[in-house]
Design an enzyme around this catalytic site. Structure first.
Site, short mmCIF file in Angstrom:
data_model
loop_
_atom_site.label_atom_id
_atom_site.label_comp_id
_atom_site.label_asym_id
_atom_site.label_seq_id
_atom_site.Cartn_x
_atom_site.Cartn_y
_atom_site.Cartn_z
N ALA A 87 13.46 -35.41 2.67
CA ALA A 87 13.32 -34.56 1.50
C ALA A 87 12.70 -33.22 1.89
O ALA A 87 13.14 -32.15 1.47
CB ALA A 87 12.48 -35.24 0.44
N CYS A 126 3.52 4.92 -8.34
CA CYS A 126 2.37 5.83 -8.33
C CYS A 126 2.37 6.77 -9.53
O CYS A 126 1.42 7.52 -9.73
CB CYS A 126 2.34 6.64 -7.03
SG CYS A 126 3.68 7.83 -6.89
N ASP A 170 38.14 -14.80 11.98
CA ASP A 170 36.77 -15.04 11.54
C ASP A 170 36.21 -16.25 12.27
O ASP A 170 36.22 -17.36 11.77
CB ASP A 170 36.77 -15.26 10.02
CG ASP A 170 35.38 -15.13 9.44
OD1 ASP A 170 34.46 -14.73 10.18
OD2 ASP A 170 35.20 -15.42 8.25
N CYS A 209 10.72 9.76 -5.41
CA CYS A 209 9.32 9.87 -5.81
C CYS A 209 8.71 11.02 -5.03
O CYS A 209 8.90 11.12 -3.82
CB CYS A 209 8.60 8.57 -5.49
SG CYS A 209 6.82 8.75 -5.36
N CYS A 219 7.71 7.76 -10.83
CA CYS A 219 7.72 6.66 -9.88
C CYS A 219 7.05 5.45 -10.52
O CYS A 219 5.94 5.57 -11.04
CB CYS A 219 6.99 7.08 -8.61
SG CYS A 219 6.69 5.71 -7.49
N ARG A 241 28.56 -13.87 22.40
CA ARG A 241 28.26 -12.45 22.35
C ARG A 241 26.75 -12.17 22.39
O ARG A 241 26.30 -11.22 23.00
CB ARG A 241 28.83 -11.86 21.06
CG ARG A 241 28.77 -10.37 21.01
CD ARG A 241 29.53 -9.88 19.80
NE ARG A 241 28.61 -9.47 18.78
CZ ARG A 241 28.30 -8.20 18.52
NH1 ARG A 241 28.86 -7.26 19.21
NH2 ARG A 241 27.46 -7.90 17.59
N SER A 268 30.66 -4.36 18.86
CA SER A 268 31.25 -4.74 17.57
C SER A 268 32.21 -3.62 17.16
O SER A 268 32.43 -2.68 17.91
CB SER A 268 30.17 -4.98 16.54
OG SER A 268 29.39 -3.84 16.40
N ASP A 324 15.16 -31.12 3.87
CA ASP A 324 16.15 -30.49 2.99
C ASP A 324 15.54 -29.36 2.18
O ASP A 324 16.17 -28.33 1.95
CB ASP A 324 16.78 -31.53 2.05
CG ASP A 324 17.71 -32.45 2.81
OD1 ASP A 324 18.13 -32.05 3.93
OD2 ASP A 324 17.99 -33.57 2.34
N LYS A 337 38.95 -4.20 6.83
CA LYS A 337 38.54 -5.46 6.22
C LYS A 337 39.32 -5.74 4.93
O LYS A 337 39.72 -4.82 4.23
CB LYS A 337 37.03 -5.41 5.87
CG LYS A 337 36.12 -5.15 7.05
CD LYS A 337 36.14 -6.22 8.11
CE LYS A 337 35.15 -7.32 7.86
NZ LYS A 337 33.76 -6.94 7.97
N CYS A 385 1.81 7.83 -2.61
CA CYS A 385 2.50 6.72 -3.28
C CYS A 385 2.35 5.47 -2.42
O CYS A 385 2.77 5.43 -1.26
CB CYS A 385 3.98 7.03 -3.47
SG CYS A 385 4.90 5.63 -4.12
N LYS A 389 42.10 -9.97 12.33
CA LYS A 389 40.70 -10.11 12.75
C LYS A 389 40.30 -11.55 12.46
O LYS A 389 40.22 -11.95 11.29
CB LYS A 389 39.83 -9.12 11.99
CG LYS A 389 38.38 -9.17 12.41
CD LYS A 389 37.61 -8.02 11.79
CE LYS A 389 36.21 -7.88 12.36
NZ LYS A 389 35.36 -9.03 12.13
N TYR A 420 42.00 -11.59 22.82
CA TYR A 420 42.39 -10.28 22.29
C TYR A 420 41.76 -9.10 23.02
O TYR A 420 41.98 -7.95 22.66
CB TYR A 420 42.11 -10.18 20.80
CG TYR A 420 40.68 -10.49 20.39
CD1 TYR A 420 39.63 -9.71 20.82
CD2 TYR A 420 40.39 -11.59 19.57
CE1 TYR A 420 38.33 -10.00 20.46
CE2 TYR A 420 39.09 -11.88 19.19
CZ TYR A 420 38.07 -11.08 19.64
OH TYR A 420 36.79 -11.38 19.28
N GLU A 442 46.43 -6.21 14.59
CA GLU A 442 46.39 -7.67 14.75
C GLU A 442 45.35 -8.26 13.82
O GLU A 442 44.44 -7.56 13.39
CB GLU A 442 46.05 -8.01 16.20
CG GLU A 442 44.61 -7.65 16.54
CD GLU A 442 44.34 -7.50 18.03
OE1 GLU A 442 44.94 -6.59 18.63
OE2 GLU A 442 43.54 -8.28 18.55
N GLU A 475 38.30 -14.93 20.39
CA GLU A 475 37.57 -15.58 19.30
C GLU A 475 37.77 -17.09 19.33
O GLU A 475 38.90 -17.57 19.41
CB GLU A 475 38.09 -15.02 17.97
CG GLU A 475 37.13 -15.12 16.83
CD GLU A 475 36.14 -13.95 16.77
OE1 GLU A 475 36.09 -13.12 17.70
OE2 GLU A 475 35.39 -13.90 15.78
#
Ligand code: IVH
Length: 750
Positions: free
Chosen positions: A35, A432, A120, A447, A429, A139, A83, A38, A324, A453, A118, A236, A116, A174
């Site tokens: 428990a 402050c 995942d 601000c 703000c 990586r 990346s 978890d 994407k 501040c 990408k 790739y 091509e 990948e």
């Protein structure tokens, strides 16, 4: 919980759960109840959902079997694993092609690309020497990854021997799990859980998605487990090579196919950005039936010689980009709008949401960008969401793209309560009480409290001590909060950190008697602070937390100016020109907005550069400003913000007080072996084999400083046809001068 607290808590949970996991699986002696295990895992997942960027590589969410990460050896990549930059809209793809053609000095349509899917999954680099597979590494941080050689040997898509391979061959691609195998694996886990449950043992959690399943399966200390997991691999890319694989991306990839690797059959050559977008749509249409997860399309310049010329920005190649797929969406209730004040004083509205799952992650906060966005306008006054504003209590649509912060996209007016009030953005703000002002042309309200501040000051200080900044052992976000308001030992600005010990002595060694501190911890802290007095230039600059000056801009500035004094002088000298630039920019923007309103074309009489050239500021200011914004990677936004910071009397005084406490090291120019490292070069006249931008980026990557005008600091003038006064001046001053071919010969092979 703020960012630093989240990071600390995630680190603590990772250590705790990692140990519990090792105890359970390795030693078979559970140290935590199921428990409790978890509960901690849930807490970890909740924090990750709120702070997705803080998710650790060794996150307990990815934990399967025994602990990953620290159990693996490390492998340093001979060629960094980078990346990719992202494109979201079709326009971003056009802009990508535009940038490339401009950089290469080619007309539009002259450059071809591969497109091509990408994949995942997680990337892997496999090294072959004389045709034998010798290692495989994840990586990691791009420079050093985990040694998963034994695990990779169990993947049937990865050949162990390649008789016709070059002497050194690093294949990159990948590792992923197909949808079908993922379903089977999860079903098997559920089945095995029945038996575990019956025996009163801890059950295993099923994987949230195929990517997690692939990562969890590859990063197994017990190779027998990996072997049972059906992992696949698409090749790739490549790392170190003893000889080229071909002259185009397509040829090189086919060659990898010939070596026995699986290459993706949706890879295609596209001759125009329009063809790239068409192929993107085709792949997107097939997405659901591919049988494995993809999250976009990757475009790469096909000609490898051009890839070589384009090279890299700090963490991404100039010659590739990931387009994407649109983000995942969900609807939920907007419970409240909170305003956060960041270290630059920016007021950011944050949506507090009834928790909702978006693309497999629980989201309970999302950004609302700024006040215009809430009101239903974009930053240029245009209408967004058909003008619908967003109110507390509304039913809103949330989306997440990749690992970016979740955003509120839309609002459902049919579910709005009659009592809902239009959101009024505060003009003071919330921390402050200082006026929060919005400059013309700026989307964000700031601000004006500066260091008075508490939110700005503590955020700035937290940034200052963060891992990528001063990284002082024992002085984290929590301690900053504590010291900020300390009656005797207040830390209100960075310099105060370095005077802490002296002030503590004057105050009769109070720190060691504070709650949570003792003799040892106090003296450890002072030692840790002293250790950081000596600091690299780029790091010190980044630590100041000046708007737009991130790690990479700080590095670029440090390498260009080499000394703090030179940077400070440049910022001061350029100031009048920076202000003139801002005024010209504003005028242009005003005219554009007015034209838009009146439905006519903007009358931009002259370019900003021309306006600048004419304006009434000294030549020194103009030339230093041009030098500043001409540094590769530095633009006007960085330039303005740097000159702002150095021109603000209080901020400048605080910087100077800090610098007095430090010993700032000169940056080491990169590529010492290059004949132009540390030299100041000037380009003049026209270049025929490359554009100015390319020549400059190339010179800077070899450690040279590129200046705009000839002075006594100039070491080398590269003069193309049509060179004028600069060449004459260089000749008078006896400065070495070469033509374009001479320059290329000098840097040949580097
Ligand atoms: S090329 C220098 N091609 O995406 C660039 N990457 O967001 C090398 N990825 O780290 C990467 N499919 O793990 C490339 N067809 C593909 C890819 C791909 C997936 C991953 C890769 C990379 C990440 C960047």
């Amino acid at each position: 919980m703020n960012l630093d607290q989240a990071r600390e808590e995630l680190a603590r949970l990772s250590a705790l759960l990692g140990q519990a996991n090792r105890d359970y699986h390795g030693a078979d002696t559970p140290t935590l109840s199921d428990a409790e295990f978890d509960r901690l895992k849930r807490r970890n997942a909740e924090i990750e959902a709120r702070f997705p960027k803080q998710k650790r590589d060794d996150s307990p969410s990815e934990m399967v079997g025994s602990a990953p990460a620290d159990g693996f050896g490390k492998i340093t990549h001979r060629v960094a694993m980078l990346s990719l930059g992202n494109a979201f809209e079709d326009d971003d793809v056009l802009a990508f092609d535009d940038r490339i053609c401009k950089y290469l000095g080619q007309p539009r349509g002259a450059v071809s690309y591969t497109a091509e899917p990408k994949i995942d999954g997680l990337s892997l680099s496999i090294r072959y020497e004389k045709g034998e597979m010798v290692s495989a590494a994840t990586r990691g941080d791009g420079e050093t990854g985990e040694d998963v050689t034994a695990n990779a040997r169990t993947i049937s898509d990865i050949p162990q021997r390649i008789p016709m391979a070059p002497a050194v061959l690093e294949v990159r691609g990948e590792v992923y799990m197909s949808h079908a195998d993922f379903e089977v694996l999860n079903a098997r886990i559920l089945e095995e859980n029945k038996a575990l449950e019956a025996a009163g043992k801890k059950v295993k959690t099923v994987f949230a998605n195929p990517r997690n399943a692939a990562a969890g399966s590859l990063r197994q200390l017990d190779v027998r487990v990996t072997k049972e997991r059906p992992l696949q691999f698409f090749a790739y890319a490549w790392g170190e090579l003893s000889e080229p694989l071909g002259s185009t991306q397509m040829e090189a990839i086919s060659r990898l196919g010939g070596f026995g690797f699986t290459i993706n059959d949706l890879t295609q050559i596209c001759d125009t950005p329009e063809a790239m977008i068409t192929h993107y749509r085709r792949i997107e249409a097939q997405r659901a039936t591919l049988g494995y997860d993809i999250d976009g399309v990757v475009y790469k310049v096909n000609d490898l010689a051009l890839q070589g010329r384009l090279g890299f920005r700090s963490t991404t190649p100039r010659w590739a980009i990931a387009h994407k797929f649109p983000a995942e969406l969900a609807w939920t209730k907007l419970e409240a709008i909170d305003i956060q004040v960041g270290r630059t004083g920016a007021l950011s509205p944050v949506a507090r949401l009834a928790p909702v799952t978006v693309g497999g992650v629980v989201v309970s906060n999302a950004t609302l960008h700024n006040e215009d966005y809430i009101a239903g306008r974009d930053s240029k006054g245009g209408v967004i969401r058909e003008g619908k504003d967003i109110r507390e209590g509304d039913w809103v649509q949330v989306y997440r793209a990749g690992d970016v912060i979740p955003k509120v996209a839309d609002v459902d007016l049919s579910k709005r309560s009659d009592a809902a009030q239009r959101y009024v953005f505060s003009e003071t703000c919330p921390i402050c009480g200082s006026p929060a002002v919005r400059e013309e042309g700026d989307a964000v309200r700031y601000c004006t409290g500066g260091m008075i501040c508490a939110a700005q000051a503590t955020e700035k200080l937290k940034h200052f001590v963060a891992r990528k900044a001063f990284d002082i052992e024992g002085l984290g976000a929590k301690q900053i909060e504590m010291f900020y308001d300390d009656p005797d030992l207040a830390i209100r600005e960075p310099a105060d950190i370095f005077t802490l010990q002296t002030r503590d002595r004057q105050n009769l060694n109070k720190l060691k008697n504070r709650k949570g501190w003792g003799d040892q911890s106090a003296s450890n802290l002072f030692a840790a602070i002293d250790e950081k007095r000596k600091i690299g230039f780029a790091r010190a600059l980044f630590s100041l937390g000046i708007r737009h000056i991130g790690e990479s801009a700080a590095k670029d500035l440090a390498l260009h100016f080499m000394s703090w004094e030179a940077l400070a002088t440049a910022a001061e000298t350029a100031r009048p020109a920076a202000l003139a630039w801002r005024a010209a920019d504003l005028a242009e923007e005003r005219e554009r907005l007015l034209a838009q309103k009146e439905g006519r074309r903007a009358r931009v009489k002259e370019s900003r550069d021309a306006a600048m050239a004419k304006c009434d500021v000294g030549i020194a200011a103009k030339s230093v400003w041009a030098e500043l914004i001409g540094i590769d990677g530095i633009g006007a936004a960085v330039g303005l913000s740097l000159t702002d910071a150095f021109a603000n009397p209080e901020e400048r005084a605080a910087i100077d007080r800090l610098v007095q406490e430090l010993d700032i090291e000169r940056p080491a120019p990169p590529r010492q072996e290059s004949p132009v490292a540390g030299k100041t070069v000037v380009f003049t006249g026209s270049l025929e084999k490359m554009t100015r931008a390319e020549a400059k980026a190339r010179a800077e990557s070899l450690g040279a400083k590129v200046a705009g005008s000839v002075s006594k600091k100039t070491d080398l003038l590269i003069a193309g046809p049509g060179a004028g006064s600069k060449a004459t001046k260089a000749a008078e001053m006896g400065i070495e001068t070469v033509d374009e071919d001479g320059w290329l010969a000098l840097i040949d092979g580097l």
